[in-house]
Design a protein around this motif. Structure first.
Motif, PDB file in Angstrom:
ATOM      1  N   LEU A 188       2.465   1.341 -12.489  1.00 55.05           N
ATOM      2  CA  LEU A 188       3.886   0.943 -12.388  1.00 55.05           C
ATOM      3  C   LEU A 188       3.936   0.407 -10.824  1.00 55.05           C
ATOM      4  N   ALA A 189       3.309   1.365  -9.966  1.00 59.92           N
ATOM      5  CA  ALA A 189       3.371   0.802  -8.716  1.00 59.92           C
ATOM      6  C   ALA A 189       2.626  -0.270  -8.306  1.00 59.92           C
ATOM      7  N   VAL A 190       1.421  -0.518  -8.840  1.00 64.72           N
ATOM      8  CA  VAL A 190       0.637  -1.607  -8.657  1.00 64.72           C
ATOM      9  C   VAL A 190       1.395  -2.789  -9.129  1.00 64.72           C
ATOM     10  N   THR A 191       2.064  -2.762 -10.155  1.00 64.32           N
ATOM     11  CA  THR A 191       2.867  -4.088 -10.492  1.00 64.32           C
ATOM     12  C   THR A 191       3.678  -4.384  -9.886  1.00 64.32           C
ATOM     13  N   ILE A 192       4.705  -3.331  -9.302  1.00 62.95           N
ATOM     14  CA  ILE A 192       5.714  -3.850  -8.296  1.00 62.95           C
ATOM     15  C   ILE A 192       5.470  -4.221  -6.968  1.00 62.95           C
ATOM     16  N   ALA A 193       4.198  -3.565  -6.698  1.00 59.79           N
ATOM     17  CA  ALA A 193       3.577  -4.144  -5.294  1.00 59.79           C
ATOM     18  C   ALA A 193       3.064  -5.440  -5.267  1.00 59.79           C
ATOM     19  N   ILE A 194       2.359  -5.677  -6.197  1.00 56.19           N
ATOM     20  CA  ILE A 194       1.684  -7.111  -6.340  1.00 56.19           C
ATOM     21  C   ILE A 194       2.643  -8.150  -6.639  1.00 56.19           C
ATOM     22  N   VAL A 195       3.393  -7.853  -7.733  1.00 53.75           N
ATOM     23  CA  VAL A 195       4.252  -9.174  -8.249  1.00 53.75           C
ATOM     24  C   VAL A 195       5.543  -9.250  -7.178  1.00 53.75           C
ATOM     25  N   LYS A 196       6.312  -7.901  -6.784  1.00 52.50           N
ATOM     26  CA  LYS A 196       7.395  -8.101  -5.769  1.00 52.50           C
ATOM     27  C   LYS A 196       7.588  -6.789  -5.128  1.00 52.50           C
ATOM     28  N   LEU A 252       0.816  -1.311   0.183  1.00 53.42           N
ATOM     29  CA  LEU A 252      -0.030  -0.001   0.030  1.00 53.42           C
ATOM     30  C   LEU A 252       1.004   1.242  -0.182  1.00 53.42           C
ATOM     31  N   ARG A 253       1.892   1.207   0.512  1.00 48.49           N
ATOM     32  CA  ARG A 253       2.922   2.266   0.592  1.00 48.49           C
ATOM     33  C   ARG A 253       3.512   2.608  -0.684  1.00 48.49           C
ATOM     34  N   TRP A 254       3.656   1.410  -1.729  1.00 45.34           N
ATOM     35  CA  TRP A 254       3.582   1.951  -3.076  1.00 45.34           C
ATOM     36  C   TRP A 254       2.778   2.702  -3.787  1.00 45.34           C
ATOM     37  N   MET A 255       1.349   2.053  -3.552  1.00 43.47           N
ATOM     38  CA  MET A 255       0.447   2.651  -4.572  1.00 43.47           C
ATOM     39  C   MET A 255       0.002   4.058  -3.800  1.00 43.47           C
ATOM     40  N   LEU A 256       0.232   4.264  -2.519  1.00 42.26           N
ATOM     41  CA  LEU A 256       0.089   5.790  -1.989  1.00 42.26           C
ATOM     42  C   LEU A 256       1.164   6.590  -2.351  1.00 42.26           C
ATOM     43  N   TRP A 257       1.965   6.332  -2.663  1.00 45.22           N
ATOM     44  CA  TRP A 257       3.147   7.149  -3.145  1.00 45.22           C
ATOM     45  C   TRP A 257       2.937   7.542  -4.656  1.00 45.22           C
ATOM     46  N   ALA A 258       2.710   6.481  -5.500  1.00 43.66           N
ATOM     47  CA  ALA A 258       2.462   6.915  -6.849  1.00 43.66           C
ATOM     48  C   ALA A 258       1.077   7.726  -6.969  1.00 43.66           C
ATOM     49  N   ALA A 259       0.057   7.476  -6.022  1.00 43.50           N
ATOM     50  CA  ALA A 259      -1.232   8.184  -6.081  1.00 43.50           C
ATOM     51  C   ALA A 259      -0.926   9.680  -5.977  1.00 43.50           C
ATOM     52  N   ALA A 260      -0.165   9.970  -4.842  1.00 49.58           N
ATOM     53  CA  ALA A 260       0.120  11.139  -4.365  1.00 49.58           C
ATOM     54  C   ALA A 260       0.955  12.141  -5.584  1.00 49.58           C
ATOM     55  N   ILE A 286      10.846   7.032  -1.718  1.00 50.29           N
ATOM     56  CA  ILE A 286       9.864   8.201  -1.130  1.00 50.29           C
ATOM     57  C   ILE A 286      10.764   9.331  -0.632  1.00 50.29           C
ATOM     58  N   ASN A 287      11.558   8.950   0.140  1.00 46.71           N
ATOM     59  CA  ASN A 287      12.561  10.023   0.829  1.00 46.71           C
ATOM     60  C   ASN A 287      13.065  11.028  -0.065  1.00 46.71           C
ATOM     61  N   ARG A 288      13.742  10.501  -1.275  1.00 45.14           N
ATOM     62  CA  ARG A 288      14.136  11.197  -2.143  1.00 45.14           C
ATOM     63  C   ARG A 288      13.427  11.985  -2.976  1.00 45.14           C
ATOM     64  N   THR A 289      12.062  11.313  -3.334  1.00 47.79           N
ATOM     65  CA  THR A 289      11.165  11.967  -4.042  1.00 47.79           C
ATOM     66  C   THR A 289      10.599  13.377  -3.039  1.00 47.79           C
ATOM     67  N   LEU A 290      10.352  13.021  -1.796  1.00 49.72           N
ATOM     68  CA  LEU A 290       9.685  14.363  -0.966  1.00 49.72           C
ATOM     69  C   LEU A 290      10.993  15.468  -1.084  1.00 49.72           C
ATOM     70  N   VAL A 291      12.222  14.919  -0.902  1.00 46.52           N
ATOM     71  CA  VAL A 291      13.210  15.983  -0.405  1.00 46.52           C
ATOM     72  C   VAL A 291      13.581  16.678  -1.826  1.00 46.52           C
ATOM     73  N   TYR A 292      13.588  16.020  -2.872  1.00 49.06           N
ATOM     74  CA  TYR A 292      13.973  16.841  -4.310  1.00 49.06           C
ATOM     75  C   TYR A 292      12.782  17.391  -5.006  1.00 49.06           C
ATOM     76  N   GLY A 293      11.667  16.759  -4.677  1.00 47.22           N
ATOM     77  CA  GLY A 293      10.445  17.524  -5.083  1.00 47.22           C
ATOM     78  C   GLY A 293      10.175  18.737  -4.315  1.00 47.22           C
ATOM     79  N   ALA A 294      10.256  18.691  -3.235  1.00 50.75           N
ATOM     80  CA  ALA A 294       9.960  19.989  -2.303  1.00 50.75           C
ATOM     81  C   ALA A 294      11.170  21.028  -2.555  1.00 50.75           C
ATOM     82  N   LEU A 295      12.501  20.460  -2.920  1.00 49.05           N
ATOM     83  CA  LEU A 295      13.463  21.627  -3.358  1.00 49.05           C
ATOM     84  C   LEU A 295      13.413  22.133  -4.550  1.00 49.05           C
TER      85      LEU A 295
END
Length: 690
Positions: A268-276, A220-228, A286-295
């Protein structure tokens, strides 16, 4: 033959057809753009995006169905991709047979009608049912099954209404509708519920996320990260469109990236989350997305604000040199800004890992704020877990495999840190890894080792307190057993001997002649002294232990006391279950029950009192409930301004034996006194209540 029957094979076929048809449509529109209406040419970026995205759906379905052939989400995605292929084919027929070579193809009007609405059920299935059934292909709980049925019915009816109602065409405005009926208006109105349906699907994701554990939580973390990220992309596209912001030659690229790109990211997140689900390090992503997105957003905002400010103050100076200067300033400020943002994001994701002092302070505050000793270790484990944002923390004493306190849900991978106090190993601190296969960093280990030293001191203090309580219980048990033995010995020994002497003295007095020269008076005084001694002995014996317990047993003694204090107002439910109780438990239970009944009789004005006694499941439970006026200013532990000597005495008696005690005042009136006294193992077994 087996290959053709494979679901993943069909998904790959869908992928190939989607790519070929999407590219053919995009190339056709691009090459013939001068001969086509503007409304169709303006859709070119979305045709290009569809040529990339719809094959991506096919790849997603193929990967899922290859690993999990019966997974519902794989089939939903494949069917949705297939319906979009049909939509692409219909659009190609209309463009070729109506605009470029009129009359060259049959069924143009039907194809135009189909192209106007066929995208809707496919997109609704992707945006509503995929999150609703993610990640295991089932709704979050059986209670959600009616929701799934309602959404299916709604989608069918809304699609029928959209297809049949004669609304204004969006793309092929000059092609007559093949099927149209005003009677479908009530069904077409159902389309206004589209946001509600999509919101319901994503609400299911949030419900799962709140109660998910282990692997499902990571999925679910994968899904919510992509959805955000998708929401941000669509919001930017919508906001720029409303504001009339033009992208010039980059408009098609922006439309593709912000329109189709976020949706591709979600799948893509759905595939990664379900398969592996651990294919990549989601925490780092998520960490780098938040940091560099905010930057990036902050830098662009600062750049735009400075350029606008300079331009408004001195328009003549707003040339390329000003832009270069602003870029240099933003570049210089970017590094400290990134460090600041990194600290904020790290604290959100990893807690106080980078600030050991704060972690220690948090743990110390949590320990200091814990009032009850039995809540101390749970507070310690919760403090460590919350300080470092870890899923599981447990304290395991030395020589045992079971934790004495735990926080969160045990994970498949955990790391143990020794608990050592004054050179003595007293246990281990088990800490669950934040994600499978991800070891703690050096910073995490340093903080956890520091916390383990502080936890060791707390564990040792709790162990000493438990040893002290155990010693106290043993003393109380031994004291009451000794009192019972003394009472029996004094009553049966000294008491009986003195009673016999009194009887002999009486016989002697009656055998004396009338003229015994004062001997009768002396014998009478002797007899009185002996009888006074017997009374003193009886008073001492009664003070050692309530005599009714030995005469009637615990249940009989409580019954006799209830008849004396509350005649006709008491209901008794006394179940000793044949248990042979230690003397200390009998005395404590009797004192607590009689004190509670005394309070009900003297202070509450109760018309009825219920007394329950139950010896089972390793504890002796006492409950006295009345319908009186209640007790003001008294907390559940029997303390507070309204607690008198009697309540404090009951609480102390229960505490001496390691039991619990509470007083509950009901809102409508009445009070309930409850106590639970643990029965030692040697006190359980066959026997009878005397």
């Amino acid at each position: 033959m087996n290959v053709l029957r494979s679901p993943s094979t069909w998904a790959w076929v869908v992928c190939a057809i989607a790519f070929a048809s999407g590219v053919a449509l995009a190339v056709l529109v691009f090459l013939e753009r001068d001969d086509l209406p503007v409304a169709i040419v303006d859709q070119l970026p979305f045709y290009v995006g569809g040529a990339v995205f719809v094959p991506f759906l096919g790849v997603t379905a193929a990967i899922i169905l290859r690993r999990l052939p019966r997974h519902p989400l794989g089939w939903i995605i494949m069917v949705a991709a297939g319906s979009i292929i049909l939509d692409t084919a219909a659009r190609w027929i209309v463009i070729e047979g109506w605009y470029l070579a009129p009359g060259s193809l049959p069924g143009v009007e039907v194809a135009a009608w189909f192209a106007e609405w066929s995208w809707y059920p496919a997109m609704m299935a992707l945006l509503t049912f995929v999150p609703l059934l993610f990640p295991d292909g089932r709704p979050p709980s059986p209670r959600w099954r009616p929701v799934v049925i309602i959404l299916i019915v709604w989608l069918v009816l809304a699609t029928v209404g959209y297809a049949v109602y004669p609304s204004e065409p969006a793309d092929f405005v000059d092609v007559p509708r093949a099927i149209a009926s005003d009677a479908a208006f009530p069904l077409a109105v159902l389309m206004v519920l589209t946001p509600v349906a999509i919101g319901t699907g994503w609400a299911a994701v949030l419900v799962r996320r709140r109660r998910a554990r282990g692997d499902e939580r990571e999925q679910l973390r994968w899904m919510l990260w992509a959805a955000a990220i998708a929401v941000v992309g669509w919001a930017v596209l919508f906001a720029t469109g409303v504001a009339g912001v033009g992208w010039g030659d980059w408009s098609p690229v922006v439309a593709i990236l912000l329109g189709w790109g976020p949706l591709a990211l979600v799948f893509l997140a759905v595939t990664i989350a379900i398969v592996k689900y651990r294919l990549y390090d989601i925490d780092l992503v998520i960490n780098r997305t938040l940091v560099y997105g905010a930057l990036t957003i902050t830098s662009l905002a600062v750049y735009g604000a400075v350029v606008l400010a300079v331009g408004s103050i001195a328009p003549a100076s707003a040339d390329w040199r000003v832009s270069v200067l602003v870029v240099l300033v933003v570049a210089i400020a970017a590094y400290p800004l990134r460090e600041w943002l990194q600290r904020i994001v790290n604290r959100l994701m990893y807690g106080d890992r980078d600030n050991p002092a704060r972690a220690m302070s948090r743990l110390a505050r949590q320990v200091a704020d814990t009032a009850l000793a039995e809540d101390l270790m749970p507070a310690v484990t919760a403090g460590v877990g919350e300080a470092l944002r870890v899923p599981y923390v447990a304290v395991v004493p030395a020589g045992s495999a079971r934790p004495i306190a735990a926080y969160g849900t045990r994970t498949s991978e955990a790391q143990a840190f020794p608990l050592v106090h004054q050179g003595e190993a007293i246990g281990t601190l088990e800490v669950g890894l934040r994600a499978r296969g991800e070891a703690f960093s050096a910073a995490d280990r340093r903080v956890l080792e520091d916390l383990a030293r502080q936890v060791a001191g707390t564990v040792r203090a709790v162990q000493l307190a438990e040893d002290l309580q155990a010693s106290r219980e043993q003393l109380v048990l031994a004291r009451e057993e000794e009192r019972r033995r003394l009472r029996r010995d004094i009553h049966d020994g000294i008491g009986s001997a003195l009673a016999a002497l009194a009887l002999q003295a009486g016989n002697l007095r009656r055998s004396l002649p009338p003229d015994s020269n004062g001997a009768e008076e002396r014998v009478t005084r002797l007899e009185g002294g002996i009888r006074d001694a017997v009374l003193d002995i009886r008073r001492i014996v009664d003070d050692l232990r309530p005599p009714a317990l030995d005469d009637l047993g615990l249940a009989g003694a409580i019954h006799e006391r209830a008849d004396s204090l509350l005649p006709g107002r008491t209901t008794l439910d006394l179940r000793t279950r044949g248990a042979v109780l230690p003397a200390a438990l009998e005395v404590a239970a009797y004192r607590i029950a009689t004190e509670a009944m005394t309070n009900a009789a003297r202070h509450s004005g109760a018309s009825s009192v219920l007394v329950r006694l139950d010896a089972g499941d390793g504890a002796l439970r006492i409950e006295v409930s009345d319908d009186g006026d209640g007790m003001a200013d008294t907390d559940a532990a029997g303390a507070g301004a309204g607690a008198g000597i009697g309540l404090r005495s009951m609480r102390e008696r229960a505490g001496e034996l390691g039991g619990s005690f509470e007083v509950v005042t009901r809102p409508g009136g009445g009070t309930t006194v409850r106590a639970a006294l643990p029965i030692p193992p040697e006190g359980e077994g066959a026997g009878h209540d005397r």
